[in-house]
Design a protein around this motif. Structure first.
Motif, PDB file in Angstrom:
ATOM      1  N   MET A 242     -23.449 -27.971   0.015  1.00 10.75           N
ATOM      2  CA  MET A 242     -22.951 -27.448   1.277  1.00 10.75           C
ATOM      3  C   MET A 242     -23.341 -25.981   1.454  1.00 10.75           C
ATOM      4  N   LEU A 243     -23.203 -25.196   0.416  1.00  6.98           N
ATOM      5  CA  LEU A 243     -23.571 -23.782   0.505  1.00  6.98           C
ATOM      6  C   LEU A 243     -25.067 -23.616   0.782  1.00  6.98           C
ATOM      7  N   GLU A 244     -25.883 -24.459   0.152  1.00  6.15           N
ATOM      8  CA  GLU A 244     -27.328 -24.420   0.426  1.00  6.15           C
ATOM      9  C   GLU A 244     -27.597 -24.825   1.877  1.00  6.15           C
ATOM     10  N   HIS A 245     -26.855 -25.808   2.350  1.00  9.36           N
ATOM     11  CA  HIS A 245     -26.983 -26.296   3.722  1.00  9.36           C
ATOM     12  C   HIS A 245     -26.654 -25.179   4.718  1.00  9.36           C
ATOM     13  N   LEU A 246     -25.574 -24.473   4.469  1.00  8.36           N
ATOM     14  CA  LEU A 246     -25.191 -23.368   5.356  1.00  8.36           C
ATOM     15  C   LEU A 246     -26.228 -22.254   5.323  1.00  8.36           C
ATOM     16  N   GLU A 247     -26.790 -22.023   4.147  1.00  9.70           N
ATOM     17  CA  GLU A 247     -27.839 -21.000   4.024  1.00  9.70           C
ATOM     18  C   GLU A 247     -29.057 -21.383   4.862  1.00  9.70           C
ATOM     19  N   HIS A 248     -29.408 -22.671   4.857  1.00  9.95           N
ATOM     20  CA  HIS A 248     -30.549 -23.128   5.656  1.00  9.95           C
ATOM     21  C   HIS A 248     -30.291 -22.943   7.146  1.00  9.95           C
ATOM     22  N   ILE A 249     -29.074 -23.254   7.573  1.00 11.90           N
ATOM     23  CA  ILE A 249     -28.742 -23.099   8.996  1.00 11.90           C
ATOM     24  C   ILE A 249     -28.826 -21.631   9.395  1.00 11.90           C
ATOM     25  N   GLU A 250     -28.207 -20.763   8.586  1.00 16.33           N
ATOM     26  CA  GLU A 250     -28.194 -19.338   8.934  1.00 16.33           C
ATOM     27  C   GLU A 250     -29.600 -18.749   8.915  1.00 16.33           C
ATOM     28  N   SER A 251     -30.388 -19.116   7.916  1.00 19.16           N
ATOM     29  CA  SER A 251     -31.735 -18.542   7.799  1.00 19.16           C
ATOM     30  C   SER A 251     -32.670 -19.039   8.900  1.00 19.16           C
ATOM     31  N   SER A 252     -32.324 -20.163   9.542  1.00 22.23           N
ATOM     32  CA  SER A 252     -33.170 -20.678  10.624  1.00 22.23           C
ATOM     33  C   SER A 252     -32.958 -19.900  11.925  1.00 22.23           C
ATOM     34  N   MET A 253     -31.891 -19.096  11.984  1.00 22.24           N
ATOM     35  CA  MET A 253     -31.600 -18.309  13.183  1.00 22.24           C
ATOM     36  C   MET A 253     -32.285 -16.946  13.101  1.00 22.24           C
ATOM     37  N   LYS A 254     -32.608 -16.444  14.265  1.00 21.46           N
ATOM     38  CA  LYS A 254     -33.259 -15.144  14.339  1.00 21.46           C
ATOM     39  C   LYS A 254     -32.188 -14.059  14.439  1.00 21.46           C
ATOM     40  N   LEU A 255     -31.466 -13.889  13.338  1.00 17.21           N
ATOM     41  CA  LEU A 255     -30.389 -12.908  13.311  1.00 17.21           C
ATOM     42  C   LEU A 255     -30.944 -11.567  12.869  1.00 17.21           C
ATOM     43  N   VAL A 256     -31.807 -11.011  13.707  1.00 12.85           N
ATOM     44  CA  VAL A 256     -32.365  -9.696  13.407  1.00 12.85           C
ATOM     45  C   VAL A 256     -31.273  -8.671  13.642  1.00 12.85           C
ATOM     46  N   GLY A 257     -31.481  -7.462  13.096  1.00 14.70           N
ATOM     47  CA  GLY A 257     -30.455  -6.431  13.197  1.00 14.70           C
ATOM     48  C   GLY A 257     -30.078  -6.130  14.632  1.00 14.70           C
ATOM     49  N   ASP A 258     -28.827  -5.734  14.826  1.00 15.82           N
ATOM     50  CA  ASP A 258     -28.363  -5.361  16.154  1.00 15.82           C
ATOM     51  C   ASP A 258     -29.212  -4.221  16.700  1.00 15.82           C
ATOM     52  N   MET A 259     -29.401  -4.242  18.006  1.00 13.13           N
ATOM     53  CA  MET A 259     -30.174  -3.182  18.646  1.00 13.13           C
ATOM     54  C   MET A 259     -29.455  -1.844  18.471  1.00 13.13           C
ATOM     55  N   GLU A 260     -30.234  -0.822  18.161  1.00 12.11           N
ATOM     56  CA  GLU A 260     -29.645   0.489  18.005  1.00 12.11           C
ATOM     57  C   GLU A 260     -29.158   1.007  19.354  1.00 12.11           C
ATOM     58  N   GLU A 261     -28.081   1.757  19.315  1.00  9.35           N
ATOM     59  CA  GLU A 261     -27.548   2.315  20.547  1.00  9.35           C
ATOM     60  C   GLU A 261     -28.538   3.325  21.111  1.00  9.35           C
ATOM     61  N   VAL A 262     -28.812   3.217  22.380  1.00 10.81           N
ATOM     62  CA  VAL A 262     -29.798   4.073  23.025  1.00 10.81           C
ATOM     63  C   VAL A 262     -29.166   5.404  23.395  1.00 10.81           C
ATOM     64  N   ASP A 263     -29.826   6.485  23.055  1.00 10.86           N
ATOM     65  CA  ASP A 263     -29.374   7.834  23.408  1.00 10.86           C
ATOM     66  C   ASP A 263     -29.984   8.194  24.744  1.00 10.86           C
ATOM     67  N   LEU A 264     -29.251   7.966  25.824  1.00  9.87           N
ATOM     68  CA  LEU A 264     -29.800   8.209  27.164  1.00  9.87           C
ATOM     69  C   LEU A 264     -30.143   9.677  27.365  1.00  9.87           C
ATOM     70  N   ALA A 265     -29.342  10.552  26.821  1.00 10.82           N
ATOM     71  CA  ALA A 265     -29.591  11.982  26.996  1.00 10.82           C
ATOM     72  C   ALA A 265     -30.944  12.360  26.388  1.00 10.82           C
ATOM     73  N   ALA A 266     -31.220  11.793  25.199  1.00  3.85           N
ATOM     74  CA  ALA A 266     -32.477  12.091  24.541  1.00  3.85           C
ATOM     75  C   ALA A 266     -33.670  11.572  25.352  1.00  3.85           C
ATOM     76  N   ILE A 267     -33.472  10.418  26.015  1.00  2.00           N
ATOM     77  CA  ILE A 267     -34.545   9.808  26.793  1.00  2.00           C
ATOM     78  C   ILE A 267     -34.864  10.618  28.041  1.00  2.00           C
ATOM     79  N   PHE A 268     -33.818  10.994  28.762  1.00  2.00           N
ATOM     80  CA  PHE A 268     -34.052  11.610  30.058  1.00  2.00           C
ATOM     81  C   PHE A 268     -34.132  13.129  30.032  1.00  2.00           C
ATOM     82  N   LYS A 269     -33.740  13.723  28.893  1.00  2.00           N
ATOM     83  CA  LYS A 269     -33.816  15.177  28.805  1.00  2.00           C
ATOM     84  C   LYS A 269     -34.885  15.641  27.811  1.00  2.00           C
ATOM     85  N   GLY A 270     -35.500  14.686  27.139  1.00  2.00           N
ATOM     86  CA  GLY A 270     -36.472  15.048  26.140  1.00  2.00           C
ATOM     87  C   GLY A 270     -37.816  15.476  26.737  1.00  2.00           C
TER      88      GLY A 270
END
Length: 270
Positions: A242-270
């Motif tokens: 079962m644990l191997e089964h759950l590992e297969h399910i999780e690894s099949s998903m594209k669970l890439v890291g959460d998007m970093e928070e965008v610093d709007l001030a840096a974008i528009f004032k840089g």
């Protein structure tokens, strides 16, 4: 005619007095006949019908989410659902509240109800919970195994194999999720069963949301191996599989890291 008085008196004939038996000198009057209360029975039947309708609507929405006919983030408009199911908006609101309690639906103030859209962090939390719960489910199932329980697992597996043979992807997704819920139900712990039902449907949402291929995310052969281990009452192997089964399910998903928070001030004032 169901006249209460007629029913109480039978055919209306007086009883024959047995020889040598004298009637009482001051016979007591019969107790008053209480009228029946059809209104109360009618109210109970109406309440039962409402509860059945509530469960039916819940199951239809639940299954549509499980089969990916309702996608994550889909808005569930009360007025439209009330029209479709021919019930009041209040009834729909009760169903949506129940689904929200199970984290299958998100209720957003001033905006309405939406099919849950688990974040990557929530997805990881779901798998962490499943890795803790499902081994316990299997241990309890092995300890309480009966021929009838094993038959139900085998029958469910046959349905899943047939759905894959027909390439019915919606049925495959639903039955794959229900396999885990069924195991928890058969284990006989209602709290575990409720938890697994919620976790299974959230996993089905995540499979769609994070592009997990149906053919590899929850493979039928892995379910078969788990059932075989249960049949042999080999709890340790069943847990490992079962644990191997759950590992297969999780690894099949594209669970890439959460998007970093965008610093709007840096974008528009840089």
């Amino acid at each position: 005619m169901n006249d209460p008085l007629r029913l109480a008196l039978g055919d209306g004939r007086l009883p024959t007095i047995a020889a040598g038996v004298r009637p009482a000198a001051n016979p007591q009057p019969d107790p008053p006949i209480m009228p029946t209360r059809p209104a109360r029975r009618g109210a109970s039947q109406a309440r039962l019908q409402r509860e059945n309708a509530h469960d039916d609507i819940y199951e239809k929405i639940y299954t549509a989410i499980l089969e990916h006919r309702l996608h994550p983030g889909t808005k569930l408009v009360e007025e439209r659902l009330a029209e479709i199911f021919d019930v009041s908006r209040a009834r729909i609101r009760e169903v949506l509240a129940r689904l929200a309690h199970e984290q299958i639906v998100d209720l957003i103030p001033q905006r309405g109800a939406y099919v849950a859209k688990p974040t990557i962090e929530q997805a990881r939390d779901v798998f962490e919970a499943r890795r803790l719960i499902e081994p316990a489910v299997l241990r309890r199932l092995v300890d309480t195994l009966t021929p009838e329980k094993l038959t139900r697992l085998r029958q469910h597996q046959e349905l899943e194999v047939d759905a894959r043979r027909r390439d019915d992807k919606r049925a495959v997704i639903r039955l794959s999720g229900e396999f885990h819920s069924l195991a928890a139900e058969l284990a006989g712990n209602s709290a575990l069963a409720r938890s697994m039902r919620e976790l299974s449907v959230l996993t089905c949402l995540m499979i769609f949301l994070y592009d997990a291929p149906t053919t590899t995310s929850c493979r039928a052969d892995e379910h078969s191996q788990i059932i075989d281990a249960i049949a042999r009452r080999d709890a340790a192997r069943a847990e490992k599989l079962m644990l191997e089964h759950l590992e297969h399910i999780e690894s099949s998903m594209k669970l890439v890291g959460d998007m970093e928070e965008v610093d709007l001030a840096a974008i528009f004032k840089g």
